[in-house]
Scaffold this motif. Sequence first.
Motif, PDB file in Angstrom:
ATOM      1  N   MET A   1      28.576 100.032  -6.063  1.00  0.00           N
ATOM      2  CA  MET A   1      28.041  98.807  -5.629  1.00  0.00           C
ATOM      3  C   MET A   1      27.228  98.025  -6.887  1.00  0.00           C
ATOM      4  SD  MET A   1      27.014  97.316  -2.837  1.00  0.00           S
ATOM      5  CE  MET A   1      27.261  98.387  -1.521  1.00  0.00           C
ATOM      6  N   ILE A   2      27.130  96.875  -6.646  1.00  0.00           N
ATOM      7  CA  ILE A   2      26.912  95.886  -7.712  1.00  0.00           C
ATOM      8  C   ILE A   2      25.380  95.468  -7.084  1.00  0.00           C
ATOM      9  CG2 ILE A   2      26.943  93.838  -9.156  1.00  0.00           C
ATOM     10  CD1 ILE A   2      30.063  93.723  -8.234  1.00  0.00           C
ATOM     11  N   ASN A   3      24.231  95.741  -7.889  1.00  0.00           N
ATOM     12  CA  ASN A   3      22.981  95.671  -7.475  1.00  0.00           C
ATOM     13  C   ASN A   3      22.488  94.586  -8.245  1.00  0.00           C
ATOM     14  OD1 ASN A   3      22.348  98.097  -6.000  1.00  0.00           O
ATOM     15  ND2 ASN A   3      22.802  99.287  -7.893  1.00  0.00           N
ATOM     16  N   ILE A   4      21.926  93.397  -7.417  1.00  0.00           N
ATOM     17  CA  ILE A   4      21.307  92.126  -7.917  1.00  0.00           C
ATOM     18  C   ILE A   4      19.967  92.093  -7.583  1.00  0.00           C
ATOM     19  CG2 ILE A   4      21.748  89.729  -7.538  1.00  0.00           C
ATOM     20  CD1 ILE A   4      24.284  91.179  -8.460  1.00  0.00           C
ATOM     21  N   SER A   5      19.201  91.610  -8.405  1.00  0.00           N
ATOM     22  CA  SER A   5      17.795  91.089  -8.305  1.00  0.00           C
ATOM     23  C   SER A   5      17.900  89.505  -8.541  1.00  0.00           C
ATOM     24  CB  SER A   5      16.893  91.843  -9.347  1.00  0.00           C
ATOM     25  OG  SER A   5      16.758  92.966  -9.181  1.00  0.00           O
ATOM     26  N   ILE A   6      17.121  88.984  -7.632  1.00  0.00           N
ATOM     27  CA  ILE A   6      16.986  87.571  -7.513  1.00  0.00           C
ATOM     28  C   ILE A   6      15.406  87.256  -8.078  1.00  0.00           C
ATOM     29  CG2 ILE A   6      17.567  85.475  -6.122  1.00  0.00           C
ATOM     30  CD1 ILE A   6      18.851  87.202  -4.223  1.00  0.00           C
ATOM     31  N   ALA A   7      15.295  86.157  -8.852  1.00  0.00           N
ATOM     32  CA  ALA A   7      14.161  85.581  -9.454  1.00  0.00           C
ATOM     33  C   ALA A   7      14.291  84.059  -9.209  1.00  0.00           C
ATOM     34  CB  ALA A   7      13.984  85.859 -10.618  1.00  0.00           C
ATOM     35  N   ASP A   8      13.404  83.707  -8.019  1.00  0.00           N
ATOM     36  CA  ASP A   8      13.539  82.302  -7.477  1.00  0.00           C
ATOM     37  C   ASP A   8      12.211  81.980  -6.988  1.00  0.00           C
ATOM     38  OD1 ASP A   8      16.235  80.115  -6.988  1.00  0.00           O
ATOM     39  OD2 ASP A   8      14.439  79.955  -5.994  1.00  0.00           O
TER      40      ASP A   8
ATOM     41  N   GLN B   1      11.780  79.987  -4.541  1.00  0.00           N
ATOM     42  CA  GLN B   1      12.106  79.340  -2.966  1.00  0.00           C
ATOM     43  C   GLN B   1      12.423  80.355  -2.068  1.00  0.00           C
ATOM     44  OE1 GLN B   1      15.118  76.434  -4.321  1.00  0.00           O
ATOM     45  NE2 GLN B   1      13.372  74.729  -4.406  1.00  0.00           N
ATOM     46  N   PRO B   2      11.447  80.516  -1.334  1.00  0.00           N
ATOM     47  CA  PRO B   2      11.725  81.580  -0.077  1.00  0.00           C
ATOM     48  C   PRO B   2      13.152  81.406   0.634  1.00  0.00           C
ATOM     49  CG  PRO B   2       9.616  81.134   0.020  1.00  0.00           C
ATOM     50  CD  PRO B   2      10.107  80.179  -0.953  1.00  0.00           C
ATOM     51  N   VAL B   3      13.388  80.219   1.013  1.00  0.00           N
ATOM     52  CA  VAL B   3      14.867  79.686   1.452  1.00  0.00           C
ATOM     53  C   VAL B   3      15.875  80.110   1.154  1.00  0.00           C
ATOM     54  CG1 VAL B   3      15.891  77.889   2.699  1.00  0.00           C
ATOM     55  CG2 VAL B   3      13.498  77.874   3.078  1.00  0.00           C
ATOM     56  N   VAL B   4      15.896  79.865  -0.383  1.00  0.00           N
ATOM     57  CA  VAL B   4      17.074  80.384  -1.153  1.00  0.00           C
ATOM     58  C   VAL B   4      17.084  81.761  -1.192  1.00  0.00           C
ATOM     59  CG1 VAL B   4      18.008  80.508  -3.382  1.00  0.00           C
ATOM     60  CG2 VAL B   4      16.887  78.330  -2.696  1.00  0.00           C
ATOM     61  N   MET B   5      16.051  82.402  -1.316  1.00  0.00           N
ATOM     62  CA  MET B   5      16.181  83.925  -1.084  1.00  0.00           C
ATOM     63  C   MET B   5      16.494  84.499   0.156  1.00  0.00           C
ATOM     64  SD  MET B   5      14.591  85.513  -3.830  1.00  0.00           S
ATOM     65  CE  MET B   5      13.165  85.387  -5.091  1.00  0.00           C
ATOM     66  N   HIS B   6      16.244  83.821   1.398  1.00  0.00           N
ATOM     67  CA  HIS B   6      16.661  84.292   2.757  1.00  0.00           C
ATOM     68  C   HIS B   6      18.153  84.129   2.714  1.00  0.00           C
ATOM     69  CE1 HIS B   6      16.577  84.856   7.131  1.00  0.00           C
ATOM     70  NE2 HIS B   6      17.244  83.896   7.042  1.00  0.00           N
ATOM     71  N   GLY B   7      18.687  82.753   2.187  1.00  0.00           N
ATOM     72  CA  GLY B   7      20.206  82.485   2.421  1.00  0.00           C
ATOM     73  C   GLY B   7      20.882  83.331   1.452  1.00  0.00           C
ATOM     74  N   ILE B   8      20.633  83.771   0.303  1.00  0.00           N
ATOM     75  CA  ILE B   8      21.432  84.633  -0.321  1.00  0.00           C
ATOM     76  C   ILE B   8      21.379  86.224   0.173  1.00  0.00           C
ATOM     77  CG2 ILE B   8      21.608  85.651  -2.617  1.00  0.00           C
ATOM     78  CD1 ILE B   8      20.384  83.446  -3.963  1.00  0.00           C
ATOM     79  N   LYS B   9      20.340  86.752   0.724  1.00  0.00           N
ATOM     80  CA  LYS B   9      20.021  87.813   1.272  1.00  0.00           C
ATOM     81  C   LYS B   9      21.052  88.237   2.478  1.00  0.00           C
ATOM     82  CE  LYS B   9      16.071  89.747   1.286  1.00  0.00           C
ATOM     83  NZ  LYS B   9      14.616  90.129   1.354  1.00  0.00           N
ATOM     84  N   SER B  10      20.948  86.946   3.389  1.00  0.00           N
ATOM     85  CA  SER B  10      21.751  86.949   4.450  1.00  0.00           C
ATOM     86  C   SER B  10      23.283  86.951   4.416  1.00  0.00           C
ATOM     87  CB  SER B  10      21.143  85.697   5.434  1.00  0.00           C
ATOM     88  OG  SER B  10      19.972  85.715   5.656  1.00  0.00           O
ATOM     89  N   PHE B  11      23.349  86.076   3.170  1.00  0.00           N
ATOM     90  CA  PHE B  11      25.009  86.075   2.817  1.00  0.00           C
ATOM     91  C   PHE B  11      25.400  87.583   2.350  1.00  0.00           C
ATOM     92  CE2 PHE B  11      28.386  85.442  -0.080  1.00  0.00           C
ATOM     93  CZ  PHE B  11      29.265  84.477   0.656  1.00  0.00           C
ATOM     94  N   PHE B  12      24.790  88.001   1.682  1.00  0.00           N
ATOM     95  CA  PHE B  12      25.171  89.502   1.130  1.00  0.00           C
ATOM     96  C   PHE B  12      24.903  90.771   2.024  1.00  0.00           C
ATOM     97  CE2 PHE B  12      25.336  86.940  -2.697  1.00  0.00           C
ATOM     98  CZ  PHE B  12      26.521  86.888  -3.203  1.00  0.00           C
ATOM     99  N   LYS B  13      24.323  90.451   2.969  1.00  0.00           N
ATOM    100  CA  LYS B  13      23.881  91.639   4.216  1.00  0.00           C
ATOM    101  C   LYS B  13      25.014  92.299   4.403  1.00  0.00           C
ATOM    102  CE  LYS B  13      21.246  92.710   8.280  1.00  0.00           C
ATOM    103  NZ  LYS B  13      20.590  92.180   9.460  1.00  0.00           N
ATOM    104  N   ASN B  14      25.108  93.534   4.288  1.00  0.00           N
ATOM    105  CA  ASN B  14      26.260  94.394   4.672  1.00  0.00           C
ATOM    106  C   ASN B  14      27.782  94.199   3.705  1.00  0.00           C
ATOM    107  OD1 ASN B  14      24.948  95.465   6.807  1.00  0.00           O
ATOM    108  ND2 ASN B  14      25.180  94.078   8.123  1.00  0.00           N
ATOM    109  N   HIS B  15      27.341  93.639   2.730  1.00  0.00           N
ATOM    110  CA  HIS B  15      28.520  93.092   1.732  1.00  0.00           C
ATOM    111  C   HIS B  15      29.221  94.762   1.043  1.00  0.00           C
ATOM    112  CE1 HIS B  15      30.776  91.604  -1.671  1.00  0.00           C
ATOM    113  NE2 HIS B  15      30.812  90.648  -1.036  1.00  0.00           N
TER     114      HIS B  15
ATOM    115  N   ALA C   1      30.563  95.308  -1.599  1.00  0.00           N
ATOM    116  CA  ALA C   1      30.237  95.603  -3.185  1.00  0.00           C
ATOM    117  C   ALA C   1      29.062  95.073  -3.794  1.00  0.00           C
ATOM    118  CB  ALA C   1      31.602  94.977  -3.886  1.00  0.00           C
ATOM    119  N   ILE C   2      28.235  94.220  -3.009  1.00  0.00           N
ATOM    120  CA  ILE C   2      26.849  93.670  -3.504  1.00  0.00           C
ATOM    121  C   ILE C   2      25.738  94.009  -2.891  1.00  0.00           C
ATOM    122  CG2 ILE C   2      26.017  91.700  -4.153  1.00  0.00           C
ATOM    123  CD1 ILE C   2      28.728  90.364  -4.841  1.00  0.00           C
ATOM    124  N   SER C   3      24.809  94.335  -3.519  1.00  0.00           N
ATOM    125  CA  SER C   3      23.712  94.569  -2.736  1.00  0.00           C
ATOM    126  C   SER C   3      22.488  94.183  -3.505  1.00  0.00           C
ATOM    127  CB  SER C   3      23.223  96.251  -2.702  1.00  0.00           C
ATOM    128  OG  SER C   3      21.943  96.488  -2.092  1.00  0.00           O
TER     129      SER C   3
END
Length: 209
Positions: free
Chosen positions: A1-8, A10-24, A26-28
Amino acid sequence: MINISIADNQPVVMHGIKSFFKNHSAISISDTIYHLHDIDNSLKTKIANILMIDIDLEGLHSIKSLRRILRENPATKLLIYTCASEKLFGVTSLKVGAAGFISKNEPLKKIEQAILKIAEGKTVFSDSVHKAVLTTALFNEEERIYRKLSLREIEVLRYLVKGKKNNEISELLDLNEKTISTYKLRLLNKLHVTNLIDLVDKAKTLEIL
């Protein structure tokens, strides 16, 4: 599993990325970070193969901070994900050792592709930055100008474009105010202008925003 941390910022950006990769498969997403000073603790306590970071992250005032993050966390690769100008900061990202640069204008699918490539040990840059790196000899005169700027000059210019005064830039970059004046003079010379108004206009022409 590829673990990603996001430094941003904008909460909206965070939410969008987290939603996109939910249950992915290979990427968490291992952590979300809203300020530069929280990055060190996050990387110490949570595994992050890749740190996605916005150049405009709160507290990030100097390119040196990105270099330090990479130096102190050699197992973590850096992916710049930002609205900042590709024309300038894509090349800057290369200089500091980032593994990739992606514009926030790109679809999330492209972020997925970039993460997977970086995890394989490859570097990833947007088409415009990649082309700029490979076709330096074809640059016109104005395109060559900004490539002559040092990383510190880029930082000072960025704040001047934002309307910051010498004393404010001095505090942000932890430099003497006279040093900031010296950098400003160098910028005037390198961009072939004679005053601050023309300097800002030239920066905008070169899309240094």
